[in-house]
Enzyme design. Structure first.
Site, PDB file in Angstrom:
ATOM      1  N   LYS A 152      -3.507 -11.246  -6.645  1.00  0.00           N
ATOM      2  CA  LYS A 152      -4.833 -11.557  -6.095  1.00  0.00           C
ATOM      3  C   LYS A 152      -5.904 -10.644  -6.711  1.00  0.00           C
ATOM      4  CE  LYS A 152      -5.281  -8.543  -2.096  1.00  0.00           C
ATOM      5  NZ  LYS A 152      -5.812  -8.270  -0.796  1.00  0.00           N
ATOM      6  N   LYS A 208       0.825  -1.212   0.000  1.00  0.00           N
ATOM      7  CA  LYS A 208       0.000   0.000   0.000  1.00  0.00           C
ATOM      8  C   LYS A 208       0.856   1.257   0.000  1.00  0.00           C
ATOM      9  CE  LYS A 208      -4.524  -1.424   1.328  1.00  0.00           C
ATOM     10  NZ  LYS A 208      -5.632  -1.416   2.268  1.00  0.00           N
ATOM     11  N   LYS A 230     -10.123  -5.272  -4.866  1.00  0.00           N
ATOM     12  CA  LYS A 230     -11.079  -4.169  -5.059  1.00  0.00           C
ATOM     13  C   LYS A 230     -10.412  -2.973  -5.729  1.00  0.00           C
ATOM     14  CE  LYS A 230     -11.811  -4.368  -0.362  1.00  0.00           C
ATOM     15  NZ  LYS A 230     -12.486  -4.628   0.886  1.00  0.00           N
TER      16      LYS A 230
HETATM   17  P1  TYM Z   1     -10.420  -6.779   3.078  1.00  0.00           P
HETATM   18  O1  TYM Z   1     -11.532  -5.806   3.269  1.00  0.00           O
HETATM   19  O2  TYM Z   1      -9.329  -6.428   2.134  1.00  0.00           O
HETATM   20  O3  TYM Z   1     -11.005  -8.161   2.620  1.00  0.00           O
HETATM   21  C1  TYM Z   1     -12.104  -8.772   3.286  1.00  0.00           C
HETATM   22  C2  TYM Z   1     -11.911 -10.281   3.308  1.00  0.00           C
HETATM   23  O4  TYM Z   1     -11.837 -10.786   1.978  1.00  0.00           O
HETATM   24  C3  TYM Z   1     -10.671 -11.604   1.843  1.00  0.00           C
HETATM   25  N1  TYM Z   1     -10.159 -11.451   0.461  1.00  0.00           N
HETATM   26  C4  TYM Z   1      -9.929 -12.474  -0.370  1.00  0.00           C
HETATM   27  N2  TYM Z   1     -10.083 -13.799  -0.221  1.00  0.00           N
HETATM   28  C5  TYM Z   1      -9.779 -14.578  -1.281  1.00  0.00           C
HETATM   29  N3  TYM Z   1      -9.322 -14.096  -2.468  1.00  0.00           N
HETATM   30  C6  TYM Z   1      -9.152 -12.780  -2.654  1.00  0.00           C
HETATM   31  N4  TYM Z   1      -8.726 -12.311  -3.832  1.00  0.00           N
HETATM   32  C7  TYM Z   1      -9.465 -11.889  -1.578  1.00  0.00           C
HETATM   33  N5  TYM Z   1      -9.416 -10.537  -1.425  1.00  0.00           N
HETATM   34  C8  TYM Z   1      -9.845 -10.293  -0.166  1.00  0.00           C
HETATM   35  C9  TYM Z   1      -9.694 -11.051   2.862  1.00  0.00           C
HETATM   36  O5  TYM Z   1      -8.713 -11.994   3.217  1.00  0.00           O
HETATM   37  C10 TYM Z   1     -10.619 -10.721   4.015  1.00  0.00           C
HETATM   38  O6  TYM Z   1     -10.860 -11.868   4.807  1.00  0.00           O
HETATM   39  N6  TYM Z   1      -7.685  -6.044   7.148  1.00  0.00           N
HETATM   40  C11 TYM Z   1      -8.854  -6.704   6.654  1.00  0.00           C
HETATM   41  C12 TYM Z   1     -10.135  -6.283   7.369  1.00  0.00           C
HETATM   42  C13 TYM Z   1     -10.091  -6.465   8.849  1.00  0.00           C
HETATM   43  C14 TYM Z   1     -10.220  -7.692   9.534  1.00  0.00           C
HETATM   44  C15 TYM Z   1     -10.142  -7.348  10.929  1.00  0.00           C
HETATM   45  C16 TYM Z   1     -10.393  -9.001   9.121  1.00  0.00           C
HETATM   46  C17 TYM Z   1      -9.949  -5.476   9.761  1.00  0.00           C
HETATM   47  N7  TYM Z   1      -9.980  -5.996  11.027  1.00  0.00           N
HETATM   48  C18 TYM Z   1     -10.214  -8.337  11.899  1.00  0.00           C
HETATM   49  C19 TYM Z   1     -10.473  -9.993  10.116  1.00  0.00           C
HETATM   50  C20 TYM Z   1     -10.378  -9.639  11.487  1.00  0.00           C
HETATM   51  C21 TYM Z   1      -9.018  -6.328   5.191  1.00  0.00           C
HETATM   52  O7  TYM Z   1      -8.555  -5.319   4.748  1.00  0.00           O
HETATM   53  O8  TYM Z   1      -9.808  -7.178   4.495  1.00  0.00           O
END
Ligand code: TYM
Length: 334
Positions: free
Chosen positions: A197, A115, A200
């Site tokens: 990957k 990032k 978004k």
């Molecule tokens: P975020 O918002 O980027 O993504 C949300 C969830 O989607 C999963 N994910 C994927 N899984 C498979 N293939 C992909 N291409 C893919 N892209 C995203 C992510 O692994 C995630 O589970 N930091 C975290 C949000 C967060 C969080 C937490 C998660 C904040 N606090 C506490 C768990 C526990 C994030 O940015 O996810």
């Protein structure tokens, strides 16, 4: 434990348009685990501030994300679905945990490196301490299990390290959480560059399937998806394009790679892409319809937001008070 049940915590950022990766890697598993655990599902809006946001858009996306959690099948009566920013314990605990986290540890985080490369003009302190807020999210509810996609495993590891460090000093304060990865779909890759990957924030809209894409768009994107030179549907590391499509098909239909290979024996990529597209359309259609329906019920959504923030505050305050006492902060006079 809450009422004899183990605790589950997970969250998603309301940044950009959610992709099929978010659904197959996370949300779908949340729904399958919801009955077994006492669940907290947060819309982590504070995390979104690490990148510049348009205020009106962020508010709108956050509400849509909360709606999506419900549309995916999470019952807000049974699961605590809430905005992170409505529960002040998250940032209060994050500050305390900041003081138990080393710069060297945070410097190693690949998401921070990625990032900061992407937003070189805004490498803010929040981006750096992002994993500590995430650790606070999880530890605040004494979560046993955290269902995430593979890209979040490093953040889970640092959460465990921080919790263990804290416990070693102050006794058994925090439950040490385990990550939960689904059998299929833990890492969905870009349709255009299958070594990256699906994200978004990808600038190429053909690289990702967005959860709100209409059927024609989904079919078109799969038709254009990058495949490999072998011409057969076989799961191989050297064939990341076709393996990714097999992962997607498997996660949507519940079929194993062997079953998929058999189903498409002697058939070409064209037939397979068509089938993957249809499986994804069938998976997303009911989700999209429910989002539309639930969005209309403003009073229902408002009451979910209000009631669940109260519930989350109640449980988070229990942990926060305990931590404040342990580290030596004076008790409030009531
Ligand atoms: P975020 O918002 O980027 O993504 C949300 C969830 O989607 C999963 N994910 C994927 N899984 C498979 N293939 C992909 N291409 C893919 N892209 C995203 C992510 O692994 C995630 O589970 N930091 C975290 C949000 C967060 C969080 C937490 C998660 C904040 N606090 C506490 C768990 C526990 C994030 O940015 O996810």
């Amino acid at each position: 434990m809450i009422d004899g049940k183990k605790v589950l915590f997970s969250g998603m950022q309301a940044t950009g348009n959610l992709t099929l990766g978010n659904y197959l890697g996370a949300l779908k598993n949340w729904v399958s685990l919801a009955d077994e655990y006492e669940c907290f599902y947060s819309v982590v809006d504070l995390h979104s501030l690490t990148v510049r946001q348009d205020p009106a858009e962020l508010r709108q996306r956050a509400r849509k994300l909360l709606t999506l959690y419900i549309a995916a099948g999470l019952d807000p009566e049974k699961n605590c679905i809430y905005y992170q920013s409505h529960v002040s314990g998250h940032t209060e605990l994050a500050w305390i945990l900041d003081c138990f986290t080393y710069m060297g540890e945070l410097n190693r985080m690949t998401q921070f490196k990625d990032k900061s490369a992407k937003h070189a003009d805004n490498i803010n302190a929040g981006l750096f301490t992002y994993p500590v807020l995430m650790a606070a999210d999880i530890l605040l509810y004494q979560a046993d299990v955290v269902p995430v996609g593979k890209d979040q495993l490093q953040h889970l590891e640092i959460t465990r390290d921080i919790a263990q460090r804290f416990n070693a000093i102050y006794g058994d304060v925090f439950t040490i959480p385990e990550a939960y990865l689904g059998k299929a779909g833990a890492k969905i890759m870009s349709l255009q560059e299958p070594d990256k990957k699906m994200s978004k924030s990808d600038e190429n809209p053909n690289a990702s399937i967005y959860l709100m894409d209409d059927p024609d768009t989904i079919m078109r994107k799969f038709k254009r998806a990058v495949t490999d030179s072998e011409g057969c549907v076989r799961y191989r590391e050297e064939q990341p394009g076709i393996s990714n499509l097999m992962d997607i098909y498997g996660a949507c239909t519940g079929k194993t790679s062997e079953e998929i290979e058999k189903e498409f024996e002697g058939k070409g990529y064209g037939d397979f892409k068509q089938a993957v597209g249809e499986a994804v359309v069938d998976t997303l259609r009911p989700l999209q319809q429910r989002v539309e329906e639930i969005s209309k019920d403003k009073a229902f959504l408002d009451s979910v937001i209000k009631e669940n923030a109260i519930k989350a505050s109640y449980y988070s305050n229990k942990t926060l008070r305990k931590v404040q006492k342990k580290v030596g902060l004076p008790e409030k006079i009531r």
